[in-house]
Write an enzyme that holds these catalytic residues in place. Sequence first.
Site, PDB file in Angstrom:
ATOM      1  N   ALA A 108       7.019  -7.093   4.636  1.00 20.14           N
ATOM      2  CA  ALA A 108       7.353  -5.910   3.828  1.00 20.14           C
ATOM      3  C   ALA A 108       8.475  -5.150   4.502  1.00 20.14           C
ATOM      4  O   ALA A 108       8.633  -5.206   5.724  1.00 20.14           O
ATOM      5  CB  ALA A 108       6.134  -4.998   3.701  1.00 20.14           C
TER       6      ALA A 108
ATOM      7  N   HIS B 257      -5.588  -0.978   8.219  1.00 22.24           N
ATOM      8  CA  HIS B 257      -4.277  -0.364   8.469  1.00 22.24           C
ATOM      9  C   HIS B 257      -4.050  -0.223   9.978  1.00 22.24           C
ATOM     10  O   HIS B 257      -4.499   0.734  10.597  1.00 22.24           O
ATOM     11  CB  HIS B 257      -4.221   0.999   7.782  1.00 22.24           C
ATOM     12  CG  HIS B 257      -2.841   1.562   7.636  1.00 22.24           C
ATOM     13  ND1 HIS B 257      -1.758   1.078   8.334  1.00 22.24           N
ATOM     14  CD2 HIS B 257      -2.362   2.576   6.861  1.00 22.24           C
ATOM     15  CE1 HIS B 257      -0.672   1.777   7.985  1.00 22.24           C
ATOM     16  NE2 HIS B 257      -1.020   2.686   7.100  1.00 22.24           N
TER      17      HIS B 257
ATOM     18  N   TYR C 169      -0.644   5.136  13.035  1.00 25.29           N
ATOM     19  CA  TYR C 169      -1.959   5.764  12.834  1.00 25.29           C
ATOM     20  C   TYR C 169      -2.925   5.273  13.913  1.00 25.29           C
ATOM     21  O   TYR C 169      -2.511   4.608  14.861  1.00 25.29           O
ATOM     22  CB  TYR C 169      -2.423   5.506  11.394  1.00 25.29           C
ATOM     23  CG  TYR C 169      -1.486   6.154  10.398  1.00 25.29           C
ATOM     24  CD1 TYR C 169      -1.344   7.546  10.364  1.00 25.29           C
ATOM     25  CD2 TYR C 169      -0.692   5.398   9.532  1.00 25.29           C
ATOM     26  CE1 TYR C 169      -0.451   8.158   9.489  1.00 25.29           C
ATOM     27  CE2 TYR C 169       0.194   6.004   8.654  1.00 25.29           C
ATOM     28  CZ  TYR C 169       0.321   7.387   8.636  1.00 25.29           C
ATOM     29  OH  TYR C 169       1.208   7.989   7.787  1.00 25.29           O
TER      30      TYR C 169
ATOM     31  N   PRO D 193       0.843  -1.202   0.000  1.00 25.42           N
ATOM     32  CA  PRO D 193       0.000   0.000   0.000  1.00 25.42           C
ATOM     33  C   PRO D 193       0.874   1.247   0.000  1.00 25.42           C
ATOM     34  O   PRO D 193       1.811   1.352   0.797  1.00 25.42           O
ATOM     35  CB  PRO D 193      -0.774  -0.124   1.317  1.00 25.42           C
ATOM     36  CG  PRO D 193       0.057  -1.018   2.183  1.00 25.42           C
ATOM     37  CD  PRO D 193       0.772  -1.948   1.257  1.00 25.42           C
TER      38      PRO D 193
ATOM     39  N   ARG E 137      13.544  -4.448  10.994  1.00 23.80           N
ATOM     40  CA  ARG E 137      14.750  -3.705  10.591  1.00 23.80           C
ATOM     41  C   ARG E 137      14.431  -2.310  10.054  1.00 23.80           C
ATOM     42  O   ARG E 137      15.326  -1.477   9.921  1.00 23.80           O
ATOM     43  CB  ARG E 137      15.508  -4.478   9.511  1.00 23.80           C
ATOM     44  CG  ARG E 137      14.722  -4.629   8.223  1.00 23.80           C
ATOM     45  CD  ARG E 137      15.505  -5.319   7.127  1.00 23.80           C
ATOM     46  NE  ARG E 137      14.647  -5.604   5.991  1.00 23.80           N
ATOM     47  CZ  ARG E 137      14.557  -6.771   5.389  1.00 23.80           C
ATOM     48  NH1 ARG E 137      15.264  -7.784   5.817  1.00 23.80           N
ATOM     49  NH2 ARG E 137      13.753  -6.928   4.356  1.00 23.80           N
TER      50      ARG E 137
HETATM   51  C1  LIG Z   1       5.267   6.735  -1.355  1.00 19.73           C
HETATM   52  C2  LIG Z   1       4.957   5.787  -0.231  1.00 19.73           C
HETATM   53  C3  LIG Z   1       3.711   5.820   0.352  1.00 19.73           C
HETATM   54  C4  LIG Z   1       3.386   4.896   1.367  1.00 19.73           C
HETATM   55  N1  LIG Z   1       2.102   4.879   1.857  1.00 19.73           N
HETATM   56  C5  LIG Z   1       1.706   3.858   2.653  1.00 19.73           C
HETATM   57  C6  LIG Z   1       0.324   3.659   2.932  1.00 19.73           C
HETATM   58  O1  LIG Z   1      -0.554   4.347   2.411  1.00 19.73           O
HETATM   59  N2  LIG Z   1       0.006   2.636   3.770  1.00 19.73           N
HETATM   60  C7  LIG Z   1       0.946   1.830   4.337  1.00 19.73           C
HETATM   61  O2  LIG Z   1       0.597   0.926   5.101  1.00 19.73           O
HETATM   62  N3  LIG Z   1       2.262   1.977   4.050  1.00 19.73           N
HETATM   63  C8  LIG Z   1       2.643   2.947   3.193  1.00 19.73           C
HETATM   64  N4  LIG Z   1       3.952   3.038   2.793  1.00 19.73           N
HETATM   65  C9  LIG Z   1       4.918   2.039   3.275  1.00 19.73           C
HETATM   66  C10 LIG Z   1       5.070   0.901   2.259  1.00 19.73           C
HETATM   67  O3  LIG Z   1       3.894   0.142   2.165  1.00 19.73           O
HETATM   68  C11 LIG Z   1       6.247  -0.029   2.654  1.00 19.73           C
HETATM   69  O4  LIG Z   1       5.973  -0.615   3.895  1.00 19.73           O
HETATM   70  C12 LIG Z   1       7.566   0.737   2.732  1.00 19.73           C
HETATM   71  O5  LIG Z   1       7.772   1.503   1.557  1.00 19.73           O
HETATM   72  C13 LIG Z   1       8.743  -0.217   2.908  1.00 19.73           C
HETATM   73  O6  LIG Z   1       8.768  -1.130   1.848  1.00 19.73           O
HETATM   74  P1  LIG Z   1       9.855  -0.976   0.660  1.00 19.73           P
HETATM   75  O7  LIG Z   1      11.198  -1.029   1.341  1.00 19.73           O
HETATM   76  O8  LIG Z   1       9.586  -2.154  -0.232  1.00 19.73           O
HETATM   77  O9  LIG Z   1       9.631   0.346  -0.001  1.00 19.73           O
HETATM   78  C14 LIG Z   1       4.329   3.967   1.806  1.00 19.73           C
HETATM   79  C15 LIG Z   1       5.588   3.965   1.214  1.00 19.73           C
HETATM   80  C16 LIG Z   1       5.895   4.830   0.187  1.00 19.73           C
HETATM   81  C17 LIG Z   1       7.241   4.748  -0.479  1.00 19.73           C
END
Ligand SMILES: Cc1cc2nc3c(=O)[nH]c(=O)nc-3n(C[C@H](O)[C@H](O)[C@H](O)COP(=O)(O)O)c2cc1C
Length: 410
Positions: free
Chosen positions: A340, A220, A225, A68, A312
């Site tokens: 994730a 969520h 939040y 997300p 981490r």
């Molecule tokens: C632009 C952006 C917006 C995000 N918005 C949300 C969100 O709406 N809901 C959520 O649970 N996590 C949000 N995240 C966190 C991501 O879901 C994810 O957990 C985080 O980017 C780490 O994963 P990655 O290392 O693969 O990027 C967001 C991340 C990014 C980069």
Amino acid sequence: MHRTGALLRPNKEKNSELLNMEKKDDLIMGGAETNRKDEHEMEASPIPLLSPYKMGDFNLSHRVVLAPMSRLRSYEFLPQPHSILYYSQRATAGGFLIGEATIISETAKGYPCTPGIYTKEQVEAWKPIVNEVHQKGGIFFCQLWHSGRASSNIFQPNGQAPISSTDKPIASKVHIDGSTPAEFPTPRRISTEEIPQIVQDFRVAARNALEAGFDGVEIHGANGYLIDQFLKDKVNDRTDEYGGCLENRCRFPLQVVKAVADEIGADRVGVRLSPFADYNDCSDSNPEALGLHMVEGLNEYGILYCHVIEPRMITQFQAGETKHSLLPMRKAFKGTFIVAGGYSRGTGNEVIANGGADLVAFGRTFLANPDLPRRFELNSELNQYDRSTFYSQDPVIGYTDYPFLDEARY
Ligand SMILES: Cc1cc2nc3c(=O)[nH]c(=O)nc-3n(C[C@H](O)[C@H](O)[C@H](O)COP(=O)(O)O)c2cc1C
């Protein structure tokens, strides 16, 4: 789980702090340097990430999940036509997509231009987006979100204070993205009697999500939040039955889960948690116990999946060394387990192969690579994400203009 600490130390040779951040992100993500085609990484097809998986009634053709991600392009809190292209670009036949955080009510707002799912107009606006994902054979869940105290009076009805489990404001002066300055207001602690209405808002939003065509919802419960503000003892200082012991702090989150599962069926419900994180100034003194307690509670309702941020991830976008692991939660949870945070092709394959997870959600890499499963299949180079356009509100730039493999020039 993964001891990737050696890869994750800040690059001290760069003198710009911003460059340093981007560099660290690249290392975390297995970016430019670690994603080059590497003979040692050539596995026989299908690689674990691309093997099929049955998640409840959903037959997934691969395990590369779209995490997300709020993109702040839903003007007036309404999903926009440009999101049709964004999500359909990332949809594959049998691929699983989790939509961006979507507000469940007027008080849930925390940022500008985030979509909602509580008015008829919002439900109608989601329909063509969901439909296009379905046309491509994707499975699409809506992430239901209430920002709680991570908001501002300007987003609240009549300019009132945002609501929370507490009346303590977020002390941090930066947004969760780690770079934008923020001044968080003093929230209003909601009364015990008000809680059932918030539970009801989640229930109605879930019903609306199905009406919009979504296949299910993700609640969520992560990233500091509202739900996390009840879960964590650094924030939750209540003296009623929603505060104090673990059971009390998990009461509201589990009431939300039960209400949503009762409304749309547990087999369409996932929950996202980040017990080890302290984003938005929201941490817990015993995250292992908290994570396990929640997972056991989720088992009671038989929900479809639990989606957890890796310990981490010390900030939303930055990994560090940790002694913690998600394995106890993974072992205790009876449904599908999604992880994730900082995953690359290599570590994603590893966590699936060693049984640490069923599915892996990719955030920034999927944002920048609409054809990520295909790139993983071919073990090809990845587009690098541009952090400056994550939240820029432009309907195209940094949103739908990342090239597909065929268009990329290397
Ligand atoms: C632009 C952006 C917006 C995000 N918005 C949300 C969100 O709406 N809901 C959520 O649970 N996590 C949000 N995240 C966190 C991501 O879901 C994810 O957990 C985080 O980017 C780490 O994963 P990655 O290392 O693969 O990027 C967001 C991340 C990014 C980069």
